[in-house]
Design a protein around this motif. Structure first.
Motif, PDB file in Angstrom:
ATOM      1  N   THR A 124       1.367 -19.452 110.402  1.00  0.00           N
ATOM      2  CA  THR A 124       0.009 -19.763 110.847  1.00  0.00           C
ATOM      3  C   THR A 124       0.046 -20.624 112.112  1.00  0.00           C
ATOM      4  O   THR A 124       0.946 -21.432 112.303  1.00  0.00           O
ATOM      5  CB  THR A 124      -0.763 -20.513 109.751  1.00  0.00           C
ATOM      6  N   ASN A 164     -10.417 -22.527 111.472  1.00  0.00           N
ATOM      7  CA  ASN A 164      -8.983 -22.291 111.522  1.00  0.00           C
ATOM      8  C   ASN A 164      -8.262 -23.093 110.444  1.00  0.00           C
ATOM      9  O   ASN A 164      -7.335 -22.597 109.791  1.00  0.00           O
ATOM     10  CB  ASN A 164      -8.440 -22.654 112.902  1.00  0.00           C
ATOM     11  N   GLN A 214      -3.616 -20.186 103.461  1.00  0.00           N
ATOM     12  CA  GLN A 214      -2.241 -19.664 103.506  1.00  0.00           C
ATOM     13  C   GLN A 214      -1.275 -20.615 102.808  1.00  0.00           C
ATOM     14  O   GLN A 214      -0.339 -20.185 102.120  1.00  0.00           O
ATOM     15  CB  GLN A 214      -1.830 -19.463 104.969  1.00  0.00           C
ATOM     16  N   ASN A 256      -4.669 -15.660 112.742  1.00  0.00           N
ATOM     17  CA  ASN A 256      -4.481 -16.297 111.434  1.00  0.00           C
ATOM     18  C   ASN A 256      -5.125 -15.486 110.317  1.00  0.00           C
ATOM     19  O   ASN A 256      -4.614 -15.428 109.196  1.00  0.00           O
ATOM     20  CB  ASN A 256      -5.048 -17.712 111.447  1.00  0.00           C
ATOM     21  N   THR A 269       3.031 -23.059 115.891  1.00  0.00           N
ATOM     22  CA  THR A 269       3.177 -22.131 114.772  1.00  0.00           C
ATOM     23  C   THR A 269       3.922 -22.804 113.637  1.00  0.00           C
ATOM     24  O   THR A 269       4.999 -23.367 113.851  1.00  0.00           O
ATOM     25  CB  THR A 269       3.951 -20.870 115.210  1.00  0.00           C
ATOM     26  N   SER A 270       3.377 -22.734 112.428  1.00  0.00           N
ATOM     27  CA  SER A 270       4.031 -23.323 111.266  1.00  0.00           C
ATOM     28  C   SER A 270       5.097 -22.382 110.729  1.00  0.00           C
ATOM     29  O   SER A 270       5.168 -21.209 111.108  1.00  0.00           O
ATOM     30  CB  SER A 270       3.007 -23.618 110.165  1.00  0.00           C
ATOM     31  N   VAL A 274      -5.652 -21.762 107.554  1.00  0.00           N
ATOM     32  CA  VAL A 274      -4.303 -22.341 107.426  1.00  0.00           C
ATOM     33  C   VAL A 274      -4.110 -22.937 106.041  1.00  0.00           C
ATOM     34  O   VAL A 274      -3.056 -22.759 105.409  1.00  0.00           O
ATOM     35  CB  VAL A 274      -4.067 -23.407 108.513  1.00  0.00           C
ATOM     36  N   THR A 278      -5.399 -29.589 110.001  1.00  0.00           N
ATOM     37  CA  THR A 278      -5.147 -28.839 108.777  1.00  0.00           C
ATOM     38  C   THR A 278      -4.441 -29.731 107.763  1.00  0.00           C
ATOM     39  O   THR A 278      -4.102 -30.882 108.048  1.00  0.00           O
ATOM     40  CB  THR A 278      -4.279 -27.604 109.056  1.00  0.00           C
ATOM     41  N   PHE A 284      -1.689 -23.655 114.033  1.00  0.00           N
ATOM     42  CA  PHE A 284      -2.536 -24.770 113.599  1.00  0.00           C
ATOM     43  C   PHE A 284      -3.086 -25.621 114.738  1.00  0.00           C
ATOM     44  O   PHE A 284      -3.839 -26.564 114.496  1.00  0.00           O
ATOM     45  CB  PHE A 284      -1.776 -25.664 112.608  1.00  0.00           C
TER      46      PHE A 284
END
Length: 481
Positions: free
Chosen positions: A202, A140, A147, A405, A197-198, A144, A228, A204
């Motif tokens: 994404t 994951n 992205q 993601n 959620t960022s 992330v 991340t 995380f």
């Protein structure tokens, strides 16, 4: 001093058209109108339609394999004992296992007896030896971070802002790891997948919570335990993620907490000087803080903050310790007192700045959009989670987050290609409209039917698929699987 100065600037409340102060039962009550939706310009609607008409139609199985082709996704999965990834056709087997878990359809649905890497015994062996919490977390983080490098994602946010919210799942099997809540689970039991959620869309981090325990117990864990390259400094949440202790811990750790409050009339404003004159805020801020309690525990609070930052103690464990037995410890009360200062500053900013409220709402909407995509992916077995053990729940829902993601990353790359094509043919593309696009699209992604993990040689080598021709609306709808 900052609290006193902010309270002293109460004159700005009188010019806030969204705010009203009323007297009820001898006390001042604050009412705040809901923020108006930001209108969408016609250019944004057209841009969305043009992009949607160009995104390639793709099976979810192929999408996962394609994401592996340009990220090396399978390399994050190592054998539980040997610590190696050197297995024949491992990416194919892994993508099949991840899809089966994320779609909640089981291994039989993706198995093929005529393909060595997709036989049922092989997939079962891969699931037992390669797919676990630490490898899913590593994979994951890979997505992330990928992205984070994309210019288009950076136009949506720099990774400094995030939101936290819970996704509820009914658990119809007998297990001690689910709880009751008639609002979310009806007459059955369930769990909450509390995920983060960022501002780049994404996810995380995620935590499985039996039932619907107060989310404020877990909100710090998403910031401190995620692995991340994102470094979120501000986090938005709904009212259920709020407590004075959370505000205090956020302040000690250098984070900003920005919850969306459902009812301002229930909120308390605090002051340090009980005799100060704050005009319209005098009655609202009638509660006085205990400075001595903060001073007495200041060194302990700093040590606690340092331990949390260094990972010496877990955030969830600390929250439980501070609030053990339903009441706060003396250290917990001191942190809550500090939190009341931060909460009051936040409230004054929240009621006085509509743009701030809009920003909170926009980020929370991103989390809700992720949940919509996750529901579409997790379509098997009526969308119910049927794992009996917490580890199995966490692995399956983490796989779901990983697949969402992958969709976000895949969409972001192809949206960028579509934007480049539109610019090349002279179609107007405004930066303001691009900033309001979303990669949380799934209408062009087929999640049902026969799962074929075969990629063309060109795509398998990391090249992009050709965009579709922009059909008319009726033709485009007919192309959606």
């Amino acid at each position: 001093m900052r609290l006193h100065q902010t309270l002293d600037r109460s004159e700005r409340l009188s010019v806030n058209s969204s705010l009203s102060l009323t007297q009820e039962d001898g006390h001042t009550t604050l009412h705040l109108a809901a923020p108006e939706a930001i209108p969408e310009p016609e250019s944004l609607k057209v841009l969305r339609a043009e992009i949607s008409a160009r995104l390639p139609v793709v099976d979810l199985a192929e999408l996962l394999m394609e994401v592996h082709s340009f990220t090396g996704l399978a390399e994050a999965f190592t054998h539980v004992a040997e610590g190696r990834t050197l297995v024949r056709h491992l990416p194919l087997s892994l993508c099949a296992v991840l899809l089966s878990q994320a779609c909640n359809i089981g291994l039989k649905a993706v198995s093929r007896p005529d393909v060595e890497a997709l036989t049922l015994p092989r997939l079962s062996w891969i699931a037992q030896n390669y797919v676990r919490a630490d490898t899913i977390t590593a994979a994951n983080a890979l997505l992330v971070n990928a992205q984070l490098e994309l210019p288009l994602a950076q136009s949506w946010g720099g990774g400094e802002v995030a939101s936290a919210d819970g996704l509820r799942f009914v658990v119809p099997v007998r297990t001690i790891n689910a709880g009751w809540n008639s609002k979310y689970f009806g007459a059955q039991r369930g769990v909450t997948y509390y995920n983060f959620t960022s501002d780049q869309f994404t996810g995380f981090h995620g935590i499985v919570i039996p039932g619907t325990l107060r989310d404020s117990l877990y909100i710090l864990a998403g910031l401190l335990e995620q692995q991340t390259r994102l470094d979120p400094r501000e986090i938005m949440a709904d009212t259920h993620g709020y407590s004075d202790v959370v505000f205090g811990l956020f302040a000690l750790l250098g984070y900003k907490f920005s919850p969306r409050l459902a009812d301002l009339s229930d909120q308390r404003f605090w002051r340090l000087d009980k005799d100060a004159d704050y005009g319209a805020l005098n009655d609202l801020s009638r509660h006085t803080l205990n400075e001595r309690l903060i001073a007495a525990h200041w060194e302990d609070m700093l040590r606690l903050a340092g331990s949390l930052k260094l990972g010496k103690v877990g955030a969830t464990s600390i929250m439980r310790t501070l609030q053990r037995g339903g009441s706060l410890s003396s250290l917990g009360r001191a942190i809550a007192e500090l939190g009341r200062i931060e909460k009051t500053l936040y409230l004054l900013n929240y009621v006085g700045d509509e743009a701030y409220r809009q920003r909170i709402l926009r980020q929370l909407n991103r989390g809700e959009q992720r949940h919509s995509v996750a529901r579409a992916v997790f379509h098997g077995q009526k969308g119910e989670l049927r794992q009996r053990y917490r580890e199995g729940m966490e692995d399956q829902l983490s796989a779901l987050g990983l697949v969402v993601n992958a969709i976000v990353l895949w969409n972001t790359r192809y949206i960028q290609v579509a934007l480049d094509e539109l610019r090349s043919i002279g179609h107007p593309v405004n930066d303001e409209d691009v900033a309001r696009l979303t990669p949380l699209l799934h209408e062009h992604v087929s999640m049902l039917g026969k799962y074929d993990f075969t990629l063309s040689e060109d795509v398998a080598q990391g090249n992009l698929r050709p965009l579709r021709n922009p059909y008319s609306l009726e033709e485009y709808i007919n192309q959606i699987p």
